[in-house]
Design a protein around this motif. Sequence first.
Motif, PDB file in Angstrom:
ATOM      1  N   ARG A  23      -8.039  24.710  12.490  1.00 40.85           N
ATOM      2  CA  ARG A  23      -6.793  24.012  12.765  1.00 40.85           C
ATOM      3  C   ARG A  23      -6.210  23.371  11.507  1.00 40.85           C
ATOM      4  O   ARG A  23      -4.998  23.315  11.331  1.00 40.85           O
ATOM      5  CB  ARG A  23      -7.097  22.927  13.785  1.00 40.85           C
TER       6      ARG A  23
ATOM      7  N   THR B 251       1.130   7.367   1.587  1.00 47.14           N
ATOM      8  CA  THR B 251       0.676   8.657   1.088  1.00 47.14           C
ATOM      9  C   THR B 251       1.471   9.808   1.675  1.00 47.14           C
ATOM     10  O   THR B 251       1.696  10.827   1.015  1.00 47.14           O
ATOM     11  CB  THR B 251      -0.817   8.864   1.422  1.00 47.14           C
TER      12      THR B 251
ATOM     13  N   LYS C  95      -2.971  20.800   6.671  1.00 49.88           N
ATOM     14  CA  LYS C  95      -3.543  19.481   6.443  1.00 49.88           C
ATOM     15  C   LYS C  95      -4.241  19.394   5.103  1.00 49.88           C
ATOM     16  O   LYS C  95      -4.610  18.311   4.655  1.00 49.88           O
ATOM     17  CB  LYS C  95      -4.584  19.202   7.534  1.00 49.88           C
TER      18      LYS C  95
ATOM     19  N   TYR D 275      -9.439  13.454  -0.320  1.00 47.31           N
ATOM     20  CA  TYR D 275     -10.268  13.189   0.844  1.00 47.31           C
ATOM     21  C   TYR D 275     -10.737  14.492   1.453  1.00 47.31           C
ATOM     22  O   TYR D 275     -10.059  15.512   1.355  1.00 47.31           O
ATOM     23  CB  TYR D 275      -9.489  12.381   1.884  1.00 47.31           C
ATOM     24  N   GLY D 276     -11.896  14.435   2.091  1.00 50.54           N
ATOM     25  CA  GLY D 276     -12.446  15.613   2.750  1.00 50.54           C
ATOM     26  C   GLY D 276     -12.181  15.578   4.234  1.00 50.54           C
ATOM     27  O   GLY D 276     -12.211  14.508   4.839  1.00 50.54           O
TER      28      GLY D 276
ATOM     29  N   ARG E  63       0.855  -1.185   0.000  1.00 49.51           N
ATOM     30  CA  ARG E  63       0.000   0.000   0.000  1.00 49.51           C
ATOM     31  C   ARG E  63       0.890   1.234   0.000  1.00 49.51           C
ATOM     32  O   ARG E  63       1.828   1.316   0.787  1.00 49.51           O
ATOM     33  CB  ARG E  63      -0.891   0.032   1.242  1.00 49.51           C
ATOM     34  N   LEU E  64       0.543   2.149  -0.874  1.00 50.08           N
ATOM     35  CA  LEU E  64       1.317   3.382  -0.996  1.00 50.08           C
ATOM     36  C   LEU E  64       1.401   4.123   0.337  1.00 50.08           C
ATOM     37  O   LEU E  64       0.427   4.216   1.051  1.00 50.08           O
ATOM     38  CB  LEU E  64       0.622   4.286  -2.020  1.00 50.08           C
TER      39      LEU E  64
ATOM     40  N   ALA F  17     -15.434  14.228  14.662  1.00 49.27           N
ATOM     41  CA  ALA F  17     -14.482  15.129  14.021  1.00 49.27           C
ATOM     42  C   ALA F  17     -14.020  16.192  15.011  1.00 49.27           C
ATOM     43  O   ALA F  17     -12.830  16.499  15.107  1.00 49.27           O
ATOM     44  CB  ALA F  17     -15.136  15.782  12.792  1.00 49.27           C
TER      45      ALA F  17
ATOM     46  N   THR G 203      -0.436   9.045  10.458  1.00 43.64           N
ATOM     47  CA  THR G 203      -1.077  10.004   9.559  1.00 43.64           C
ATOM     48  C   THR G 203      -1.831  11.078  10.337  1.00 43.64           C
ATOM     49  O   THR G 203      -2.197  12.102   9.786  1.00 43.64           O
ATOM     50  CB  THR G 203      -2.097   9.297   8.656  1.00 43.64           C
ATOM     51  N   TYR G 204      -2.110  10.786  11.602  1.00 46.65           N
ATOM     52  CA  TYR G 204      -2.961  11.663  12.411  1.00 46.65           C
ATOM     53  C   TYR G 204      -4.349  11.820  11.793  1.00 46.65           C
ATOM     54  O   TYR G 204      -4.982  12.851  11.931  1.00 46.65           O
ATOM     55  CB  TYR G 204      -2.293  13.028  12.642  1.00 46.65           C
ATOM     56  N   ASN G 205      -4.764  10.795  11.104  1.00 46.34           N
ATOM     57  CA  ASN G 205      -6.142  10.740  10.582  1.00 46.34           C
ATOM     58  C   ASN G 205      -6.809   9.471  11.092  1.00 46.34           C
ATOM     59  O   ASN G 205      -6.144   8.446  11.242  1.00 46.34           O
ATOM     60  CB  ASN G 205      -6.154  10.652   9.042  1.00 46.34           C
TER      61      ASN G 205
ATOM     62  N   SER H 269       4.400  13.242   9.515  1.00 49.87           N
ATOM     63  CA  SER H 269       3.735  11.957   9.334  1.00 49.87           C
ATOM     64  C   SER H 269       4.708  10.900   8.849  1.00 49.87           C
ATOM     65  O   SER H 269       4.769   9.795   9.373  1.00 49.87           O
ATOM     66  CB  SER H 269       2.621  12.073   8.300  1.00 49.87           C
TER      67      SER H 269
ATOM     68  N   VAL I 240      -9.482   4.683   1.876  1.00 50.23           N
ATOM     69  CA  VAL I 240      -8.593   5.192   2.929  1.00 50.23           C
ATOM     70  C   VAL I 240      -7.623   4.122   3.396  1.00 50.23           C
ATOM     71  O   VAL I 240      -6.507   4.412   3.804  1.00 50.23           O
ATOM     72  CB  VAL I 240      -9.345   5.703   4.185  1.00 50.23           C
TER      73      VAL I 240
ATOM     74  N   HIS J 144      -7.563  16.514  19.834  1.00 47.91           N
ATOM     75  CA  HIS J 144      -6.395  15.674  20.117  1.00 47.91           C
ATOM     76  C   HIS J 144      -5.364  15.761  18.996  1.00 47.91           C
ATOM     77  O   HIS J 144      -4.479  14.913  18.900  1.00 47.91           O
ATOM     78  CB  HIS J 144      -6.821  14.210  20.290  1.00 47.91           C
ATOM     79  N   GLY J 145      -5.517  16.727  18.127  1.00 49.73           N
ATOM     80  CA  GLY J 145      -4.565  16.863  17.030  1.00 49.73           C
ATOM     81  C   GLY J 145      -4.778  15.838  15.924  1.00 49.73           C
ATOM     82  O   GLY J 145      -3.909  15.640  15.081  1.00 49.73           O
TER      83      GLY J 145
ATOM     84  N   TYR K 177      -7.556  14.112  12.877  1.00 50.25           N
ATOM     85  CA  TYR K 177      -8.635  14.508  11.978  1.00 50.25           C
ATOM     86  C   TYR K 177      -9.424  13.285  11.536  1.00 50.25           C
ATOM     87  O   TYR K 177      -8.880  12.177  11.450  1.00 50.25           O
ATOM     88  CB  TYR K 177      -8.069  15.230  10.754  1.00 50.25           C
ATOM     89  N   GLY K 178     -10.682  13.515  11.238  1.00 46.19           N
ATOM     90  CA  GLY K 178     -11.539  12.427  10.785  1.00 46.19           C
ATOM     91  C   GLY K 178     -11.679  12.452   9.278  1.00 46.19           C
ATOM     92  O   GLY K 178     -11.732  13.525   8.679  1.00 46.19           O
ATOM     93  N   ILE K 179     -11.704  11.279   8.676  1.00 51.57           N
ATOM     94  CA  ILE K 179     -11.980  11.185   7.247  1.00 51.57           C
ATOM     95  C   ILE K 179     -13.185  10.266   7.086  1.00 51.57           C
ATOM     96  O   ILE K 179     -13.152   9.106   7.491  1.00 51.57           O
ATOM     97  CB  ILE K 179     -10.758  10.649   6.473  1.00 51.57           C
ATOM     98  N   LEU K 180     -14.239  10.849   6.524  1.00 55.60           N
ATOM     99  CA  LEU K 180     -15.490  10.104   6.397  1.00 55.60           C
ATOM    100  C   LEU K 180     -15.476   9.235   5.152  1.00 55.60           C
ATOM    101  O   LEU K 180     -15.074   9.676   4.083  1.00 55.60           O
ATOM    102  CB  LEU K 180     -16.655  11.096   6.299  1.00 55.60           C
TER     103      LEU K 180
ATOM    104  N   GLU L   7     -10.204  16.543  16.627  1.00 52.50           N
ATOM    105  CA  GLU L   7      -9.423  17.762  16.446  1.00 52.50           C
ATOM    106  C   GLU L   7      -8.794  18.227  17.744  1.00 52.50           C
ATOM    107  O   GLU L   7      -7.676  18.738  17.757  1.00 52.50           O
ATOM    108  CB  GLU L   7     -10.302  18.872  15.872  1.00 52.50           C
TER     109      GLU L   7
ATOM    110  N   ARG M 288      -3.474   4.160   2.732  1.00 50.48           N
ATOM    111  CA  ARG M 288      -2.804   4.312   4.017  1.00 50.48           C
ATOM    112  C   ARG M 288      -2.985   5.731   4.553  1.00 50.48           C
ATOM    113  O   ARG M 288      -2.033   6.399   4.946  1.00 50.48           O
ATOM    114  CB  ARG M 288      -1.318   4.026   3.855  1.00 50.48           C
ATOM    115  N   LYS M 289      -4.224   6.143   4.515  1.00 51.43           N
ATOM    116  CA  LYS M 289      -4.540   7.513   4.872  1.00 51.43           C
ATOM    117  C   LYS M 289      -4.827   7.665   6.358  1.00 51.43           C
ATOM    118  O   LYS M 289      -4.924   8.778   6.863  1.00 51.43           O
ATOM    119  CB  LYS M 289      -5.809   7.938   4.111  1.00 51.43           C
TER     120      LYS M 289
END
Lengths: 335, 335
Positions: A116, A52, A122, A98-99, A49-50, B89, B62-64, B56, B117, B95-96, B98-101, B93, B121-122
């Motif tokens: 933030r 990113t 980000k 991604y959003g 897996r890449l 989300a 990734t902090y996601n 990262s 995702v 906690h530094g 982020y959420g990706i839906l 935030e 490797r997001k």
Amino acid sequence: MSKHITMKDIAEKVGVSTVTVSKALNDKEGVGGELKQKIKAVAMELGYRLNTAAKSMREGLTYNIGVVIPERFTGPDQSFYLRVYQEIAKALESHGYYGILHILSSSDEQELQLPRVYYDRKVDGIILLGQISKPYIELMNSTRTPILFLDFYDDHSDIDAVVTDNFYGAYEMTNYLIRLGHRNIAFVGSIHSTSSIQDRFLGYYKSLLEHRIPLRQEWVLHDRDEHGTLIDIAMPAELPTAFVCNCDQVAYLVVQQLKNNGLRIPEDCSVVGFDNDIYATLTDPHLTTVEVDIEQLAQSSTQTMLGKIASPDLRHGRIVVPGKIIYRDSVRELL
Amino acid sequence: MSKHITMKDIAEKVGVSTVTVSKALNDKEGVGGELKQKIKAVAMELGYRLNTAAKSMREGLTYNIGVVIPERFTGPDQSFYLRVYQEIAKALESHGYYGILHILSSSDEQELQLPRVYYDRKVDGIILLGQISKPYIELMNSTRTPILFLDFYDDHSDIDAVVTDNFYGAYEMTNYLIRLGHRNIAFVGSIHSTSSIQDRFLGYYKSLLEHRIPLRQEWVLHDRDEHGTLIDIAMPAELPTAFVCNCDQVAYLVVQQLKNNGLRIPEDCSVVGFDNDIYATLTDPHLTTVEVDIEQLAQSSTQTMLGKIASPDLRHGRIVVPGKIIYRDSVRELL
DNA sequence: CTGAAAGCGCTTACAG
DNA sequence: CTGAAAGCGCTTACAG
């Protein structure tokens, strides 16, 4: 934790360099067809897996877009913008993006505190979903981050925006009522509250103008206070035969109020909404309304944003997404 | 485009190395107090923003966090999970993170296609919001990515979950009805549809058991088909004095149906819901219901997920977030 | 308390 | 068609 597979692992296994692996996996020129297949097969086999983050650093792109919604538009009874966000997330994914959602608190908006996502670098761009204060717009605009307004616009002619065709939707709806014989038509909505409401009002007004029906100020009704909070609607002494409401929720409230006054909908009074949201079918009778094309809104804004990232100096202007009248049971023909 | 400011720029301006800048900005040990202040001041002055991608890559994080919702829970009239996502989300935030839906399409779920995702490797972990098929759970579980179930659980005892205390909420609600004199109490909900409904049913049943009230099968009513689509509710020949509905939307429909049969709520029949969502106050009269603590759900799941990322082998088990009865006007005391 | 060196995983010129 | 070299911006040992 099992170590992650990298291009180096693939390179070693196949017996080539990482450069060649990178080219093969990205379908770049400069790799033999057979070798390319081999590399892809091994990548699959190893479960590659890449990373990113590495790609991001190299290219200076995060492949994320921030979507900022002012918190006042995200209450328990307002899911519209969240649904738009959902569609944006989908649209972005199909472009490898991604959003990241950020709900902008009212205090941050007032104190001009940027989200933030901006400070953490980000995102490659920010979509502002829902009208926001002018000073905040100025602030965002000063960041040199690509910005796009969604579902509103203002006099910053140098910022791009994607909006529903509020004007035309209300215009068409009012034309429809007039075609059915209505001439006493009220508009419900505080016209200084948001540009959406204002434009819907203007569409209504244009239709009246075209049909030489005078605008009666007492038939332009307030529905919310200066904070945007819905208020009780003060009904005019003389009742119109139809109400053009600036949104379905307000149409729902208008129907309730008219019913409480002993009127039947649509026999005694026609009511139309805008948005085609949950309130349209919650109202009894179901509302004739204008459907906002959320999917198209999401796609246009996604494409525009990606275009802006690729060419920051390209101007896109105001992109208008047409709505569509949904005919239901809240309107009656006058003979 | 103006070049981005990096630590190197700060280092040059202050006359130190990037190592020292990094330490100062991260409040790490090994920098003099005065120098640290100087560095921070210059960073501010230059408008420095951390390059998260570089961090990262260096740290392998990734902090996601991915939040995956099956699409069947995200229709126009179902905003509950989107609201949960919104709270997640926010919590992330702080906690530094982020959420990706990611909305999981039904076809991807069936064909066991993991969300993008994952392949990109997001994200450092995935929160699965809403019940999902067993094979898909197995698949996710096989990825070695930290996984957390939110708002449901099943027999995978090796996966952690955060859930509302459905059991106890329905138990308390039924106790309340019994305390008011009700003994003929129906439950509305297809008990094989989701574990939430099942648990709410069991809470209801426990209350009956404790009060030695026999469970009558004809008073356990179906409300949805095997796809989860709501169906017309077949009312029993003999009517109970109260209905415990598995959610507010169904309570809303039950109230409508009872009214159509000429019954008054709560005079002739009491109805209670669960969730305290938009339907609770859309129903006339407003529903007595159990409020789900969305904020707490979001906070617990965020904290648990971050804990799992920090210590992948730590087990958290099933974390239960209590609800709260909201007393309104849909229940009457029997004398 | 401060800094030189190494490396995270990738991609882009450039050389062969 | 293939690969050695350099560098994206940061942080973690380690040496001084």
